[in-house]
Design a protein around this motif. Structure first.
Motif, PDB file in Angstrom:
ATOM      1  N   SER A  92       0.843  -1.199   0.000  1.00 36.20           N
ATOM      2  CA  SER A  92       0.000   0.000   0.000  1.00 36.20           C
ATOM      3  C   SER A  92       0.877   1.248   0.000  1.00 36.20           C
ATOM      4  O   SER A  92       1.905   1.295   0.671  1.00 36.20           O
ATOM      5  CB  SER A  92      -0.913   0.002   1.224  1.00 36.20           C
ATOM      6  OG  SER A  92      -1.749  -1.143   1.221  1.00 36.20           O
ATOM      7  N   LEU A  94       1.697   5.449   0.474  1.00 40.49           N
ATOM      8  CA  LEU A  94       1.538   6.373   1.587  1.00 40.49           C
ATOM      9  C   LEU A  94       0.213   7.127   1.470  1.00 40.49           C
ATOM     10  O   LEU A  94      -0.285   7.363   0.372  1.00 40.49           O
ATOM     11  CB  LEU A  94       2.699   7.376   1.597  1.00 40.49           C
ATOM     12  CG  LEU A  94       4.100   6.779   1.775  1.00 40.49           C
ATOM     13  CD1 LEU A  94       5.149   7.873   1.673  1.00 40.49           C
ATOM     14  CD2 LEU A  94       4.208   6.047   3.120  1.00 40.49           C
ATOM     15  N   LYS A  95      -0.341   7.484   2.561  1.00 37.13           N
ATOM     16  CA  LYS A  95      -1.604   8.209   2.591  1.00 37.13           C
ATOM     17  C   LYS A  95      -1.398   9.614   2.039  1.00 37.13           C
ATOM     18  O   LYS A  95      -0.467  10.318   2.407  1.00 37.13           O
ATOM     19  CB  LYS A  95      -2.133   8.291   4.021  1.00 37.13           C
ATOM     20  CG  LYS A  95      -3.514   8.901   4.126  1.00 37.13           C
ATOM     21  CD  LYS A  95      -4.013   8.866   5.556  1.00 37.13           C
ATOM     22  CE  LYS A  95      -5.412   9.469   5.671  1.00 37.13           C
ATOM     23  NZ  LYS A  95      -5.918   9.425   7.059  1.00 37.13           N
ATOM     24  N   GLY A  96      -2.256   9.999   1.101  1.00 37.09           N
ATOM     25  CA  GLY A  96      -2.134  11.307   0.488  1.00 37.09           C
ATOM     26  C   GLY A  96      -2.623  12.426   1.391  1.00 37.09           C
ATOM     27  O   GLY A  96      -3.225  12.186   2.449  1.00 37.09           O
ATOM     28  N   GLU A  97      -2.328  13.648   0.958  1.00 30.71           N
ATOM     29  CA  GLU A  97      -2.764  14.803   1.721  1.00 30.71           C
ATOM     30  C   GLU A  97      -4.271  14.999   1.574  1.00 30.71           C
ATOM     31  O   GLU A  97      -4.864  14.617   0.572  1.00 30.71           O
ATOM     32  CB  GLU A  97      -2.032  16.053   1.234  1.00 30.71           C
ATOM     33  CG  GLU A  97      -0.520  15.995   1.433  1.00 30.71           C
ATOM     34  CD  GLU A  97       0.164  17.256   0.942  1.00 30.71           C
ATOM     35  OE1 GLU A  97      -0.567  18.139   0.425  1.00 30.71           O
ATOM     36  OE2 GLU A  97       1.389  17.361   1.073  1.00 30.71           O
ATOM     37  N   ARG A  98      -4.844  15.609   2.577  1.00 28.49           N
ATOM     38  CA  ARG A  98      -6.278  15.852   2.573  1.00 28.49           C
ATOM     39  C   ARG A  98      -6.616  16.875   1.481  1.00 28.49           C
ATOM     40  O   ARG A  98      -5.945  17.886   1.321  1.00 28.49           O
ATOM     41  CB  ARG A  98      -6.723  16.377   3.936  1.00 28.49           C
ATOM     42  CG  ARG A  98      -8.234  16.513   4.085  1.00 28.49           C
ATOM     43  CD  ARG A  98      -8.578  17.098   5.451  1.00 28.49           C
ATOM     44  NE  ARG A  98     -10.005  17.170   5.652  1.00 28.49           N
ATOM     45  CZ  ARG A  98     -10.734  16.248   6.264  1.00 28.49           C
ATOM     46  NH1 ARG A  98     -10.124  15.179   6.756  1.00 28.49           N
ATOM     47  NH2 ARG A  98     -12.035  16.387   6.408  1.00 28.49           N
TER      48      ARG A  98
END
Length: 250
Positions: A92, A94-98
């Motif tokens: 998976s 990395l979590k993206g920016e909001r």
């Protein structure tokens, strides 16, 4: 008599002939005795049969490496190969920016209705804001009862209406948008025993931050009136929004 003498000579010749014949048969005739002319060449003989294959020769010595040749022309693309098997699922990311806040997914709302409290002291000076202080409905909080101003949050077209009870004096007021009068209303009061009324409304296109309010036009024409039997009201609501990117307005 002569014949008898010749016999020994004949015998000698005969012996010589026999002796020469033997030498001819044995191919031992001295070259000095072969004084004849060369014979005619014989006819060509028949072709002989194929000979047996010869033995393999020895391996030659290794030669020195040759110089590198020039690069050849690019070949034609090959046929598409068979599709490979599906690979394993990757890790998976990395979590993206909001992301930025989007427009609302439901129909926007904006509406209010307010009125003057009974016996409220009204402004007497031209340019003062009429503060309708008693809230009937103001669910979105777009109207501020302390300042008497409506502030737009949802862009679109709005309808505003003012109903005034006129008593004890004539009345003239303006409907304002960002310090500009967009509509003006006047009612003459002729010392009638009962209150009169003055009503008006208009459509306005607003964008976020725009403000709308009711303002006195002349100090001497300030006949706003409110009691338990009659009211002066200020109402406004959104007719339709300019937001068109959400599913509701697509």
């Amino acid at each position: 008599m002569t014949s008898l003498r010749l016999l020994p000579l004949l015998n000698s010749l005969l012996l010589l002939q026999v002796h020469l014949s033997n030498q001819l048969e044995d191919n031992k005739i001295p070259p000095s005795l072969c004084t004849g002319h060369p014979g005619i060449p014989g006819s060509p003989g028949a072709h002989g049969g194929p000979g047996q294959p010869g033995r393999d020769g020895r391996d030659g010595r290794d030669a020195a490496p040759g110089e590198k040749g020039q690069q050849g022309d690019r070949g034609d693309p090959g046929e598409t190969g068979v599709r490979g098997l599906t690979g394993d699922r990757g890790d998976s990311g990395l979590k993206g920016e909001r992301g930025q806040p989007g427009e609302c997914a439901v129909a926007p709302k904006s509406a209010f209705s307010v009125k003057l409290s009974d016996g409220l002291t009204l402004p007497l000076t031209a340019g003062d804001v009429v503060r309708f202080d008693k809230v009937v409905i103001n669910e979105q909080g777009d109207y501020n009862s302390e300042t008497g101003r409506f502030t737009c949050k949802v862009p679109g077209v709005y309808y505003f209406a003012v109903h005034a009870t006129v008593y004890r004096a004539s009345l003239q007021f303006d409907l304002m948008k960002n310090a500009h009068a967009v509509a003006s209303y006047f009612q003459f009061y002729g010392n009638w025993p009962k209150p009169a009324s003055l009503s008006g409304g208009t459509l306005l296109h607003l964008i976020p931050g725009d403000q709308v309010w009711v303002q006195m036009a002349l100090s001497e024409y300030n006949g706003f009136y409110s009691s338990s039997k009659t009211d002066s009201t200020f109402t406004g609501f959104l007719v339709y929004s300019d937001w068109k990117n959400s599913a509701v307005f697509a």
